[in-house]
Design a protein around this motif. Structure first.
Motif, PDB file in Angstrom:
ATOM      1  N   ARG A  20       0.839  -1.201   0.000  1.00 55.68           N
ATOM      2  CA  ARG A  20       0.000   0.000   0.000  1.00 55.68           C
ATOM      3  C   ARG A  20       0.873   1.249   0.000  1.00 55.68           C
ATOM      4  O   ARG A  20       0.632   2.194  -0.746  1.00 55.68           O
ATOM      5  CB  ARG A  20      -0.895  -0.027   1.232  1.00 55.68           C
ATOM      6  CG  ARG A  20      -1.686   1.207   1.458  1.00 55.68           C
ATOM      7  CD  ARG A  20      -2.421   1.099   2.781  1.00 55.68           C
ATOM      8  NE  ARG A  20      -3.173   2.310   3.018  1.00 55.68           N
ATOM      9  CZ  ARG A  20      -3.875   2.544   4.091  1.00 55.68           C
ATOM     10  NH1 ARG A  20      -3.944   1.633   5.040  1.00 55.68           N
ATOM     11  NH2 ARG A  20      -4.519   3.669   4.238  1.00 55.68           N
ATOM     12  N   THR A  21       1.901   1.212   0.830  1.00 56.96           N
ATOM     13  CA  THR A  21       2.830   2.335   0.915  1.00 56.96           C
ATOM     14  C   THR A  21       3.789   2.348  -0.270  1.00 56.96           C
ATOM     15  O   THR A  21       3.985   3.375  -0.921  1.00 56.96           O
ATOM     16  CB  THR A  21       3.631   2.259   2.227  1.00 56.96           C
ATOM     17  OG1 THR A  21       2.709   2.255   3.310  1.00 56.96           O
ATOM     18  CG2 THR A  21       4.566   3.431   2.371  1.00 56.96           C
ATOM     19  N   LYS A  22       4.378   1.200  -0.551  1.00 54.29           N
ATOM     20  CA  LYS A  22       5.378   1.090  -1.607  1.00 54.29           C
ATOM     21  C   LYS A  22       4.832   1.512  -2.973  1.00 54.29           C
ATOM     22  O   LYS A  22       5.494   2.214  -3.737  1.00 54.29           O
ATOM     23  CB  LYS A  22       5.878  -0.358  -1.672  1.00 54.29           C
ATOM     24  CG  LYS A  22       6.948  -0.610  -2.700  1.00 54.29           C
ATOM     25  CD  LYS A  22       7.415  -2.068  -2.627  1.00 54.29           C
ATOM     26  CE  LYS A  22       8.501  -2.353  -3.633  1.00 54.29           C
ATOM     27  NZ  LYS A  22       8.968  -3.750  -3.536  1.00 54.29           N
ATOM     28  N   TYR A  23       3.602   1.076  -3.275  1.00 50.12           N
ATOM     29  CA  TYR A  23       3.027   1.345  -4.600  1.00 50.12           C
ATOM     30  C   TYR A  23       1.983   2.461  -4.598  1.00 50.12           C
ATOM     31  O   TYR A  23       1.304   2.678  -5.591  1.00 50.12           O
ATOM     32  CB  TYR A  23       2.436   0.061  -5.173  1.00 50.12           C
ATOM     33  CG  TYR A  23       3.479  -1.004  -5.395  1.00 50.12           C
ATOM     34  CD1 TYR A  23       4.472  -0.857  -6.355  1.00 50.12           C
ATOM     35  CD2 TYR A  23       3.485  -2.164  -4.623  1.00 50.12           C
ATOM     36  CE1 TYR A  23       5.438  -1.827  -6.551  1.00 50.12           C
ATOM     37  CE2 TYR A  23       4.441  -3.152  -4.814  1.00 50.12           C
ATOM     38  CZ  TYR A  23       5.417  -2.972  -5.775  1.00 50.12           C
ATOM     39  OH  TYR A  23       6.369  -3.943  -5.972  1.00 50.12           O
ATOM     40  N   HIS A  24       1.846   3.138  -3.463  1.00 47.05           N
ATOM     41  CA  HIS A  24       0.952   4.292  -3.357  1.00 47.05           C
ATOM     42  C   HIS A  24      -0.483   3.965  -3.793  1.00 47.05           C
ATOM     43  O   HIS A  24      -1.053   4.637  -4.644  1.00 47.05           O
ATOM     44  CB  HIS A  24       1.492   5.481  -4.158  1.00 47.05           C
ATOM     45  CG  HIS A  24       2.913   5.817  -3.843  1.00 47.05           C
ATOM     46  ND1 HIS A  24       3.272   6.468  -2.689  1.00 47.05           N
ATOM     47  CD2 HIS A  24       4.065   5.559  -4.515  1.00 47.05           C
ATOM     48  CE1 HIS A  24       4.590   6.613  -2.662  1.00 47.05           C
ATOM     49  NE2 HIS A  24       5.102   6.064  -3.753  1.00 47.05           N
ATOM     50  N   TYR A  25      -1.033   2.921  -3.181  1.00 51.84           N
ATOM     51  CA  TYR A  25      -2.417   2.568  -3.499  1.00 51.84           C
ATOM     52  C   TYR A  25      -3.321   3.760  -3.209  1.00 51.84           C
ATOM     53  O   TYR A  25      -3.223   4.388  -2.153  1.00 51.84           O
ATOM     54  CB  TYR A  25      -2.891   1.401  -2.647  1.00 51.84           C
ATOM     55  CG  TYR A  25      -2.247   0.056  -2.927  1.00 51.84           C
ATOM     56  CD1 TYR A  25      -1.412  -0.169  -4.012  1.00 51.84           C
ATOM     57  CD2 TYR A  25      -2.497  -1.013  -2.079  1.00 51.84           C
ATOM     58  CE1 TYR A  25      -0.848  -1.410  -4.246  1.00 51.84           C
ATOM     59  CE2 TYR A  25      -1.938  -2.260  -2.309  1.00 51.84           C
ATOM     60  CZ  TYR A  25      -1.114  -2.450  -3.392  1.00 51.84           C
ATOM     61  OH  TYR A  25      -0.569  -3.679  -3.617  1.00 51.84           O
ATOM     62  N   LYS A  28      -9.169   5.127  -2.363  1.00 54.27           N
ATOM     63  CA  LYS A  28     -10.390   4.471  -2.837  1.00 54.27           C
ATOM     64  C   LYS A  28     -10.176   2.954  -2.959  1.00 54.27           C
ATOM     65  O   LYS A  28     -11.056   2.169  -2.596  1.00 54.27           O
ATOM     66  CB  LYS A  28     -10.804   5.052  -4.185  1.00 54.27           C
ATOM     67  CG  LYS A  28     -12.149   4.615  -4.669  1.00 54.27           C
ATOM     68  CD  LYS A  28     -12.537   5.364  -5.932  1.00 54.27           C
ATOM     69  CE  LYS A  28     -13.927   4.998  -6.368  1.00 54.27           C
ATOM     70  NZ  LYS A  28     -14.352   5.756  -7.542  1.00 54.27           N
ATOM     71  N   LEU A  29      -9.018   2.545  -3.427  1.00 52.83           N
ATOM     72  CA  LEU A  29      -8.689   1.125  -3.543  1.00 52.83           C
ATOM     73  C   LEU A  29      -8.556   0.486  -2.164  1.00 52.83           C
ATOM     74  O   LEU A  29      -9.063  -0.613  -1.923  1.00 52.83           O
ATOM     75  CB  LEU A  29      -7.396   0.926  -4.334  1.00 52.83           C
ATOM     76  CG  LEU A  29      -6.870  -0.497  -4.401  1.00 52.83           C
ATOM     77  CD1 LEU A  29      -7.780  -1.361  -5.264  1.00 52.83           C
ATOM     78  CD2 LEU A  29      -5.460  -0.518  -4.937  1.00 52.83           C
ATOM     79  N   VAL A  30      -7.899   1.179  -1.245  1.00 46.92           N
ATOM     80  CA  VAL A  30      -7.714   0.646   0.111  1.00 46.92           C
ATOM     81  C   VAL A  30      -9.075   0.490   0.790  1.00 46.92           C
ATOM     82  O   VAL A  30      -9.363  -0.553   1.392  1.00 46.92           O
ATOM     83  CB  VAL A  30      -6.780   1.552   0.936  1.00 46.92           C
ATOM     84  CG1 VAL A  30      -6.711   1.100   2.384  1.00 46.92           C
ATOM     85  CG2 VAL A  30      -5.391   1.585   0.309  1.00 46.92           C
ATOM     86  N   LYS A  31      -9.928   1.500   0.678  1.00 49.26           N
ATOM     87  CA  LYS A  31     -11.261   1.429   1.285  1.00 49.26           C
ATOM     88  C   LYS A  31     -12.072   0.287   0.690  1.00 49.26           C
ATOM     89  O   LYS A  31     -12.752  -0.443   1.413  1.00 49.26           O
ATOM     90  CB  LYS A  31     -12.008   2.752   1.101  1.00 49.26           C
ATOM     91  CG  LYS A  31     -11.482   3.862   1.975  1.00 49.26           C
ATOM     92  CD  LYS A  31     -12.225   5.162   1.718  1.00 49.26           C
ATOM     93  CE  LYS A  31     -11.603   6.284   2.517  1.00 49.26           C
ATOM     94  NZ  LYS A  31     -12.249   7.581   2.249  1.00 49.26           N
ATOM     95  N   ALA A  32     -11.993   0.108  -0.619  1.00 47.71           N
ATOM     96  CA  ALA A  32     -12.722  -0.981  -1.273  1.00 47.71           C
ATOM     97  C   ALA A  32     -12.193  -2.338  -0.805  1.00 47.71           C
ATOM     98  O   ALA A  32     -12.972  -3.275  -0.577  1.00 47.71           O
ATOM     99  CB  ALA A  32     -12.604  -0.855  -2.787  1.00 47.71           C
ATOM    100  N   SER A  33     -10.894  -2.444  -0.636  1.00 51.94           N
ATOM    101  CA  SER A  33     -10.291  -3.698  -0.173  1.00 51.94           C
ATOM    102  C   SER A  33     -10.724  -4.018   1.252  1.00 51.94           C
ATOM    103  O   SER A  33     -11.076  -5.159   1.563  1.00 51.94           O
ATOM    104  CB  SER A  33      -8.767  -3.616  -0.236  1.00 51.94           C
ATOM    105  OG  SER A  33      -8.330  -3.445  -1.557  1.00 51.94           O
ATOM    106  N   VAL A  34     -10.688  -3.029   2.121  1.00 47.59           N
ATOM    107  CA  VAL A  34     -11.104  -3.219   3.515  1.00 47.59           C
ATOM    108  C   VAL A  34     -12.588  -3.591   3.570  1.00 47.59           C
ATOM    109  O   VAL A  34     -12.978  -4.521   4.289  1.00 47.59           O
ATOM    110  CB  VAL A  34     -10.816  -1.953   4.348  1.00 47.59           C
ATOM    111  CG1 VAL A  34     -11.468  -2.025   5.723  1.00 47.59           C
ATOM    112  CG2 VAL A  34      -9.311  -1.745   4.468  1.00 47.59           C
ATOM    113  N   HIS A  35     -13.395  -2.910   2.792  1.00 48.46           N
ATOM    114  CA  HIS A  35     -14.834  -3.203   2.748  1.00 48.46           C
ATOM    115  C   HIS A  35     -15.077  -4.638   2.258  1.00 48.46           C
ATOM    116  O   HIS A  35     -15.889  -5.372   2.829  1.00 48.46           O
ATOM    117  CB  HIS A  35     -15.557  -2.197   1.848  1.00 48.46           C
ATOM    118  CG  HIS A  35     -17.002  -2.515   1.658  1.00 48.46           C
ATOM    119  ND1 HIS A  35     -17.936  -2.316   2.653  1.00 48.46           N
ATOM    120  CD2 HIS A  35     -17.667  -3.022   0.596  1.00 48.46           C
ATOM    121  CE1 HIS A  35     -19.118  -2.698   2.203  1.00 48.46           C
ATOM    122  NE2 HIS A  35     -18.979  -3.137   0.961  1.00 48.46           N
ATOM    123  N   SER A  36     -14.368  -5.036   1.214  1.00 51.02           N
ATOM    124  CA  SER A  36     -14.527  -6.390   0.675  1.00 51.02           C
ATOM    125  C   SER A  36     -14.112  -7.446   1.692  1.00 51.02           C
ATOM    126  O   SER A  36     -14.778  -8.481   1.832  1.00 51.02           O
ATOM    127  CB  SER A  36     -13.705  -6.553  -0.603  1.00 51.02           C
ATOM    128  OG  SER A  36     -14.203  -5.729  -1.623  1.00 51.02           O
TER     129      SER A  36
END
Length: 63
Positions: A20-25, A28-36
């Motif tokens: 997440r940090t390395k590739y600068h997610y 919106k992608l992080v929130k979608a991943s956590v929600h999923s």
């Protein structure tokens, strides 16, 4: 991931955090991943398909 007699467990959480940090997610992608993941955990807790034996029972695989 789950083995036959084990509980379900989330894997690769640390890897996701590093990437997440390395590739600068984007957030919106992080929130979608956590929600999923939360949705998946709820389905497992409720033993909803495919986290139950309904399909196997319907095919006569499990007695």
């Amino acid at each position: 991931m789950k083995k036959l007699v084990e509980e379900w467990k989330v894997i690769d959480v640390d890897e996701f955090k590093m990437n997440r940090t390395k590739y600068h997610y984007p957030s919106k992608l992080v929130k979608a991943s956590v929600h999923s993941l939360d949705t998946l955990k709820r389905r497992i807790a409720r033993k909803e398909f495919p986290f139950n034996d309904d399909f196997l029972k319907s095919k006569g695989t499990i007695l």
